[in-house]
Design a protein around this motif. Structure first.
Motif, PDB file in Angstrom:
ATOM      1  N   ARG C 181     110.935  47.404   1.777  1.00 61.15           N
ATOM      2  CA  ARG C 181     111.147  48.072   0.499  1.00 61.15           C
ATOM      3  C   ARG C 181     111.593  47.081  -0.547  1.00 61.15           C
ATOM      4  O   ARG C 181     111.233  47.191  -1.727  1.00 61.15           O
ATOM      5  CB  ARG C 181     112.208  49.155   0.699  1.00 61.15           C
ATOM      6  CG  ARG C 181     112.219  50.179  -0.425  1.00 61.15           C
ATOM      7  CD  ARG C 181     113.456  50.998  -0.341  1.00 61.15           C
ATOM      8  NE  ARG C 181     114.586  50.083  -0.278  1.00 61.15           N
ATOM      9  CZ  ARG C 181     115.832  50.430  -0.089  1.00 61.15           C
ATOM     10  NH1 ARG C 181     116.144  51.678   0.084  1.00 61.15           N
ATOM     11  NH2 ARG C 181     116.793  49.555  -0.048  1.00 61.15           N
ATOM     12  N   ILE C 182     112.371  46.077  -0.132  1.00 65.27           N
ATOM     13  CA  ILE C 182     112.821  45.060  -1.098  1.00 65.27           C
ATOM     14  C   ILE C 182     111.616  44.335  -1.680  1.00 65.27           C
ATOM     15  O   ILE C 182     111.515  44.122  -2.889  1.00 65.27           O
ATOM     16  CB  ILE C 182     113.781  44.053  -0.427  1.00 65.27           C
ATOM     17  CG1 ILE C 182     115.036  44.772   0.029  1.00 65.27           C
ATOM     18  CG2 ILE C 182     114.122  42.923  -1.373  1.00 65.27           C
ATOM     19  CD1 ILE C 182     116.008  43.864   0.745  1.00 65.27           C
ATOM     20  N   GLY C 183     110.686  43.969  -0.805  1.00 68.13           N
ATOM     21  CA  GLY C 183     109.494  43.284  -1.279  1.00 68.13           C
ATOM     22  C   GLY C 183     108.719  44.131  -2.265  1.00 68.13           C
ATOM     23  O   GLY C 183     108.244  43.653  -3.294  1.00 68.13           O
ATOM     24  N   ARG C 184     108.596  45.397  -1.932  1.00 62.69           N
ATOM     25  CA  ARG C 184     107.860  46.271  -2.849  1.00 62.69           C
ATOM     26  C   ARG C 184     108.613  46.415  -4.180  1.00 62.69           C
ATOM     27  O   ARG C 184     108.000  46.456  -5.243  1.00 62.69           O
ATOM     28  CB  ARG C 184     107.652  47.647  -2.214  1.00 62.69           C
ATOM     29  CG  ARG C 184     106.623  47.623  -1.085  1.00 62.69           C
ATOM     30  CD  ARG C 184     106.218  49.028  -0.680  1.00 62.69           C
ATOM     31  NE  ARG C 184     107.301  49.753  -0.026  1.00 62.69           N
ATOM     32  CZ  ARG C 184     107.609  49.628   1.267  1.00 62.69           C
ATOM     33  NH1 ARG C 184     106.906  48.823   2.039  1.00 62.69           N
ATOM     34  NH2 ARG C 184     108.607  50.313   1.789  1.00 62.69           N
ATOM     35  N   ARG C 205     119.939  43.223  -9.993  1.00 63.17           N
ATOM     36  CA  ARG C 205     120.337  42.945  -8.625  1.00 63.17           C
ATOM     37  C   ARG C 205     119.153  42.441  -7.800  1.00 63.17           C
ATOM     38  O   ARG C 205     119.284  41.545  -6.975  1.00 63.17           O
ATOM     39  CB  ARG C 205     120.915  44.209  -7.978  1.00 63.17           C
ATOM     40  CG  ARG C 205     121.742  43.887  -6.738  1.00 63.17           C
ATOM     41  CD  ARG C 205     122.218  45.113  -6.031  1.00 63.17           C
ATOM     42  NE  ARG C 205     123.033  45.964  -6.876  1.00 63.17           N
ATOM     43  CZ  ARG C 205     123.400  47.193  -6.555  1.00 63.17           C
ATOM     44  NH1 ARG C 205     123.012  47.708  -5.411  1.00 63.17           N
ATOM     45  NH2 ARG C 205     124.134  47.907  -7.369  1.00 63.17           N
ATOM     46  N   LEU C 206     117.980  43.016  -8.031  1.00 66.71           N
ATOM     47  CA  LEU C 206     116.802  42.560  -7.297  1.00 66.71           C
ATOM     48  C   LEU C 206     116.462  41.120  -7.648  1.00 66.71           C
ATOM     49  O   LEU C 206     116.100  40.327  -6.777  1.00 66.71           O
ATOM     50  CB  LEU C 206     115.607  43.456  -7.619  1.00 66.71           C
ATOM     51  CG  LEU C 206     115.594  44.781  -6.873  1.00 66.71           C
ATOM     52  CD1 LEU C 206     114.590  45.722  -7.493  1.00 66.71           C
ATOM     53  CD2 LEU C 206     115.284  44.555  -5.410  1.00 66.71           C
ATOM     54  N   GLN C 207     116.588  40.799  -8.927  1.00 68.42           N
ATOM     55  CA  GLN C 207     116.252  39.435  -9.316  1.00 68.42           C
ATOM     56  C   GLN C 207     117.239  38.439  -8.740  1.00 68.42           C
ATOM     57  O   GLN C 207     116.859  37.350  -8.303  1.00 68.42           O
ATOM     58  CB  GLN C 207     116.193  39.329 -10.838  1.00 68.42           C
ATOM     59  CG  GLN C 207     114.986  40.066 -11.381  1.00 68.42           C
ATOM     60  CD  GLN C 207     114.833  39.915 -12.864  1.00 68.42           C
ATOM     61  OE1 GLN C 207     115.820  39.888 -13.587  1.00 68.42           O
ATOM     62  NE2 GLN C 207     113.601  39.832 -13.313  1.00 68.42           N
ATOM     63  N   ILE C 208     118.502  38.821  -8.735  1.00 66.85           N
ATOM     64  CA  ILE C 208     119.499  37.926  -8.136  1.00 66.85           C
ATOM     65  C   ILE C 208     119.228  37.786  -6.645  1.00 66.85           C
ATOM     66  O   ILE C 208     119.306  36.695  -6.081  1.00 66.85           O
ATOM     67  CB  ILE C 208     120.924  38.461  -8.382  1.00 66.85           C
ATOM     68  CG1 ILE C 208     121.230  38.410  -9.874  1.00 66.85           C
ATOM     69  CG2 ILE C 208     121.947  37.655  -7.607  1.00 66.85           C
ATOM     70  CD1 ILE C 208     122.501  39.114 -10.241  1.00 66.85           C
ATOM     71  N   LEU C 209     118.867  38.890  -5.994  1.00 65.81           N
ATOM     72  CA  LEU C 209     118.564  38.822  -4.570  1.00 65.81           C
ATOM     73  C   LEU C 209     117.403  37.878  -4.303  1.00 65.81           C
ATOM     74  O   LEU C 209     117.405  37.113  -3.329  1.00 65.81           O
ATOM     75  CB  LEU C 209     118.228  40.221  -4.045  1.00 65.81           C
ATOM     76  CG  LEU C 209     117.940  40.299  -2.546  1.00 65.81           C
ATOM     77  CD1 LEU C 209     119.160  39.892  -1.753  1.00 65.81           C
ATOM     78  CD2 LEU C 209     117.518  41.710  -2.158  1.00 65.81           C
TER      79      LEU C 209
END
Lengths: 292, 444, 350
Positions: C181-184, C205-209
């Motif tokens: 799901r993170i990849g998507r 948060r996704l970009q930081i991850l």
């Protein structure tokens, strides 16, 4: 006090050189939306050509003019041959292509001219100026550099603002499809943009090389700081390029002088970080809005 | 499901195809054939007709200007020896690879030289961080690692690195010799340091501090070779009132120091390390500023009066037999390079290698070369003796003080020798340098 | 199950590589180890750029952070190798988090500029604190072949095994994240940031991850490379390294782990091939050592022009795959309206 004055003037002097590189990067970005990693390499190459002319004729200004002309031609050729095919593809393709160009130009310069340092003359004397007995820490050559860069920045701003050429450049970067529909010859405009950027890069090259000496990798570190200056000032603004360059130069001069020169590049990173945290698109950028 | 299976299959096939190409392309050179007659393939890299040696050098990149002349100069001397009988009839083949002064690339090319080209020895590997990447590997693989082109003390470590030898005057010794001269001739003056922020500069400063009283040092400014703007440092030196500036810098930065001082109207006495003081290189860097209208500066004037040290005879001493030998090699093989300090260095270190190989015997193993150097080598080009012994792998032990006059080094004192310890004395060398052999080739 | 499939593929590849490492000579094993180290770093970068749409010209700095961290643990605390590798990844990931947070609002060339300066400035810290970092000379990080393999086991083969093993583990993890799901979510942010935010994704948060993952991979890659070359020194972490990683990611095929493999192969093999080619044609000496450099630049340009979607994209075309790994217009951030808004406002300011 004397020291402070020297740090300040010295910082402005070197800042003008960062500004020169920054200007050519702004020109290409604003006109073509491409990040040109080979800007330093192009400048180095045109400076070599100037050096050849100066060695043979003994005339500095002949070399100066030839360098600028070469910059025009080199920019145009590179755009047509190498960058044009990347239009319409992922923007990273043009980044890689310009990186490949940089590597190629450095290798080519090494093949043709060899790797050793060459001394490159400055336009005017490099001996420091004095007012009475107070040494100012700048030379006539520095003054010429500052004047040339300011003139170039002014010219660039005027071109973008008031000429139809500038309008076409901006329109092409803005929205190529609409520009084409309006009758703008996109291809020619892109070539022109790169040619002009080559010109400004060549100017930066002849201004900075006296103090870095001429060799295939001479523009590498200057390019990094020039790019940083452009980012600090905002990639869409010629005024920003000059401001960013001077700001960076002066801050690094103070930091290097008062705090120690080992971490000069780290100080540069700190300045960049501070500016970008407050204005993510550089100092002279418009606030960014997003429409859904 | 099927699509990803096909992708995996595609991937596996392509990986295997690439691997097959690699395997096909991989070369394995033989380690030499045993020949008839007295010459045999006694070690890797030695065949009956040639000796293959390798090196890593910065031939391109920011560290290349100047240093890229050294390997061709060494090769020129090897070609001269090859043309006059070689080493007991074998030709020296010198394969030097570009490492762009990047330790990662150094490791790659040295592994290639040892594993794929099977060189007999690594000769004159250039650079401290670069060579440190491979020194353990070479010693573990028992490959002779001779005459490293770096003045770091780290090559003198016979217990950990028995196969590694330095050659040039190391930076600590040089700092001590320069420091003693300053302490004697500039007593009471304010001293400032200008040095590169790596072990070259820091070792040099270490040596200086062993000799110069702390109270005299008013400023110590370092520079990073990646940043060509040294105005802040020079301004700080000027503000501290330094009357003598000792510079452990490479030629480009010595020239920059000079130019920025000119801009700031700052005129201290410069004392520069041998690494950064080659008069011809400096004049070349500064010559454009000699032609400025109005200002009365000339290239030579900008180097005039710089004090430095030298461990090879001065290139200006044209009657010296060693300089005549160098000039002959240069005019025959190296005419497209200037006859400057780097070329002199390359020829001199190659001469030492030939001395060592001749001493190692007709059919040397790798250990024979090590033993030959451990037994000591005659002086050759150097003005002071080598320290080589089984307990000391340092090279040249001393230098003479000199001043740059009219574009050449002019000695202003006798040869001084010392060691690298804080309290070791600096004494005048009482021996004399033997003359160069008439043939230009050392006797076995 | 994705994980099982990836693991199975990894095991197959591991066996193939082990067999190859025995078959090829000692020098090719060394090159294999180098490629493996770069694959990890390039894979992390290709995930960052290709999946989450953020550019970085500074992953060399994260490689430096990871390898210095690992080297210090190895030298001072004598940790075993697996722990050192894991720790390098974690330390670099922490650095990535810090940078990602600071740079969360940056886009496009401004992010590029920030990462560029990071790449250039961070290694100079090692020059400064010489007591800890060994200064210019660096720290020694060579490893010895374990005793159970016997004294005759070639050291470069052990290096190849260690690095390839670590690389395969990293690739399996990355492949899993990519399909998760993170990849998507990353792809969603990449394709249209505003739409993603409206759908409830926490863009920042996704970009930081993404930065964290990419930096962690770079750190592991750096540690692997340090073990292969035997040294951690500032001179190894130049801007050239970061740019090399970027070119490897793009030329190999953005967003694709196979692309990372092709890119790393090119990065390691092409320069030395060109050098040996030049040497065998009798070109030696200083000026002609620039020929391989110029040729490498030409190779980059030609490959980029011939394979606009990278080598993996070209292979997909050849083998008839329907979609490219990364939609071509995905990286032109879908904010044309707002960018032009910026242009419009610009008129008044300058």
């Amino acid at each position: 006090m004397q020291e402070f004055l020297e740090f300040t003037l010295g910082g402005i002097g070197i800042g003008m050189i960062y500004a020169a590189i920054a200007l050519s990067l702004v020109l290409i970005w604003r006109g073509t939306r491409v990040l040109n990693y080979s800007q330093g390499g192009m400048a180095m190459f045109t400076t070599y050509v100037a050096w050849v002319v100066i060695s043979h004729t003994g005339n500095y200004w002949a070399g100066f003019v030839v360098a600028l002309a070469c910059g025009l031609v080199l920019g145009a050729i590179l755009e047509r041959a190498v960058v044009r095919p990347t239009v319409g593809k992922s923007p990273l393709n043009s980044v890689i292509v310009t990186i490949g160009l940089l590597i190629f130009l450095e290798g080519l310069a090494g093949i043709i001219y060899g790797g050793q340092y060459r001394s490159f003359p400055a336009a005017y004397s490099v001996k420091g100026l004095k007012i009475g007995s107070v040494a100012l820490g700048i030379s006539p050559s520095d003054l010429f550099t500052a004047a040339a860069v300011l003139a170039a920045a002014l010219a660039l701003a005027l071109i973008f603002r008031y000429t139809s050429v500038g309008l076409r450049l901006r329109a092409t970067a803005f929205n190529p499809s609409v520009a084409r529909l309006l009758g703008i010859r996109i291809g020619r405009v892109l070539t022109l943009g790169w040619a002009l950027a080559g010109l400004f890069g060549a100017l930066a090259g002849v201004l900075v090389t006296p103090s870095t000496f001429l060799y295939p990798n001479s523009m590498d570190s200057i390019f990094v700081l020039g790019f940083t200056a452009a980012v600090i000032g905002g990639l869409d603004s010629p005024v920003g390029a000059v401001t960013g360059g001077v700001l960076l130069g002066v801050v690094l001069s103070y930091a290097g002088g008062y705090l120690g020169s080992d971490l000069v590049l780290v100080y540069g990173l700190v300045v960049l970080a501070l500016v970008l945290m407050i204005r993510p698109n550089g100092l002279f950028s418009a606030p960014v809005t997003r429409r859904v | 499901m099927r699509r990803s299976l096909r992708h995996n299959a595609v991937a596996a096939i392509t990986v295997l195809a690439a691997a097959a190409m690699l395997a096909a392309g991989c070369g394995s050179s033989n380690s030499g054939s045993s020949g008839s007659g007295a010459l045999t393939a006694s070690a890797p890299g030695i065949t009956k007709s040639q000796i293959l040696i390798g090196s890593h050098q910065p031939l391109t990149g920011v560290a290349a200007p100047g240093y890229d002349e050294i390997a061709p100069a060494s090769n020129a001397y090897f070609q001269y020896v090859n043309a006059h009988g070689g080493i007991y009839g074998r030709k020296i083949v010198y394969k030097y690879l570009n490492d762009q002064y990047d330790p990662t690339i150094t490791s790659t090319v040295v592994h290639q030289l040892v594993l794929q080209d099977n060189v007999y020895a690594i000769f004159n590997g250039l650079g401290t961080p670069t060579h440190l990447a491979v020194v353990k590997y070479l010693n573990d693989s028992k490959v002779p690692d001779v005459f490293v082109a770096s003045g770091c003390e780290c090559w003198d470590n016979p217990s950990a690195y028995p196969d590694t030898f330095g050659w040039q005057l190391d930076y600590v010794r040089e700092g001590k010799i320069l420091g003693k001269y300053i302490e004697e001739h500039f007593a009471g003056k304010k001293i400032g340091y200008f040095y590169q922020d790596d072990e070259f500069g820091m070792d040099g400063v270490k040596g200086l501090n062993y000799e110069i009283p702390k109270s005299q040092v008013v400023a110590a400014e370092s520079y990073n070779p990646a940043v060509t703007n040294v105005a802040p440092q020079v301004t700080a030196l000027k503000a501290a009132g330094a009357q003598v500036v000792v510079s452990f810098s490479v030629p480009a930065f010595t020239a920059l120091l000079r130019l920025v001082s000119l801009k700031l109207s700052f005129a201290p006495q410069l004392v520069v390390s041998d690494v950064g003081s080659d008069p011809i290189t400096l004049a070349g860097l500064l010559e454009s500023f000699a032609k400025q209208g109005g200002a009365t500066v000339s290239g030579n004037a900008l180097t005039q009066g710089i004090i430095t040290d030298g461990y090879l005879p001065s290139l200006g001493d044209t009657s010296n037999s060693w300089i005549k030998l160098m000039t002959m090699i240069h005019s025959k093989y190296l005419s497209k390079y200037p006859l400057d300090g780097n070329v002199a260095y390359g020829i001199a270190v190659a001469y030492t290698f030939v001395q060592a190989m001749l001493k190692a015997g007709r059919n040397p193993t790798r250990q024979d070369l090590i033993n030959a150097i451990n037994g000591g080598l005659p002086q050759g080009f150097a003005v002071a003796p080598y320290a080589y012994s089984s307990t000391d792998h340092n090279g040249i032990t001393g230098a003479y003080m000199a001043e740059i006059k009219n574009g050449a080094l002019s000695p202003i004192g006798p040869v001084q020798v010392t060691d690298t310890s804080p309290t070791g004395a600096i004494t005048t060398y009482t021996g004399t340098q033997p003359a160069a052999p008439a043939s230009g080739i050392p006797s076995p | 199950m994705t994980l099982a499939r990836h693991l199975a593929a990894a095991i197959v590849v591991a066996v193939v590589l082990a067999a190859l490492s025995v078959q090829l000579g000692a020098y090719r094993d060394y090159q294999m180890a180098e490629v493996a180290a770069y694959v990890v770093a390039v894979a992390g970068l290709t995930v960052l750029i290709g999946l989450s749409g953020q550019i970085s010209v500074g992953n060399g700095a994260f490689m430096a952070v990871g390898s210095y961290g690992g080297a210090l643990l190895m030298l001072h605390l004598n940790w075993p190798l697996e722990l050192v590798f894991a720790a390098s990844a974690v330390i670099a990931a922490a650095g990535g988090a810090i940078f990602g947070i600071a740079a969360a609002r940056l886009r496009g060339p401004y992010l590029a500029g920030a990462t560029l300066m990071l790449a250039v400035a961070l290694p100079t810290l090692a020059d400064q604190y010489t007591g800890v970092f060994g200064g210019d000379q660096g720290l020694s990080t060579s490893i010895t072949t374990p005793a159970f393999l016997g004294a005759a086991f070639p050291p470069t083969r052990w290096l190849a095994w260690v690095t390839c093993g670590a690389a395969l583990i990293a690739l399996v993890l990355l492949a899993n994240i990519s399909r998760s799901r993170i990849g998507r979510s990353w792809r969603a942010v990449r394709d249209d940031e505003v739409a993603a935010a409206l759908s409830g994704l926490n863009v920042a948060r996704l970009q930081i991850l993404a930065f964290v993952v990419s930096a962690g991979c770079a750190g592991l890659g750096g540690a692997l490379l340090a073990v292969v070359t035997g040294i951690v020194a500032p001179g190894a972490y130049t801007l050239t390294l970061s740019i090399g990683l970027l070119t490897a990611a793009v030329v190999g095929g953005l967003g694709s782990l196979f692309g990372a493999v092709w890119g790393s192969l090119i990065l390691v093999l092409v320069p030395s091939y060109l050098t040996n080619l030049a040497a065998s044609h009798g070109l030696s000496g200083a000026a002609s050592s620039s020929v391989p450099i110029a040729a490498y630049g030409v190779v980059l340009i030609i490959v980029m022009l011939a394979f606009p979607a990278g080598i993996q994209g070209g292979l997909r075309r050849l083998f008839g795959a329907p979609t490219a790994a990364v939609p071509l217009n995905a990286l032109r951030r879908r904010r044309p309206a707002s960018e032009h808004q910026e242009e419009g406002l610009h008129e008044k300011i300058t």
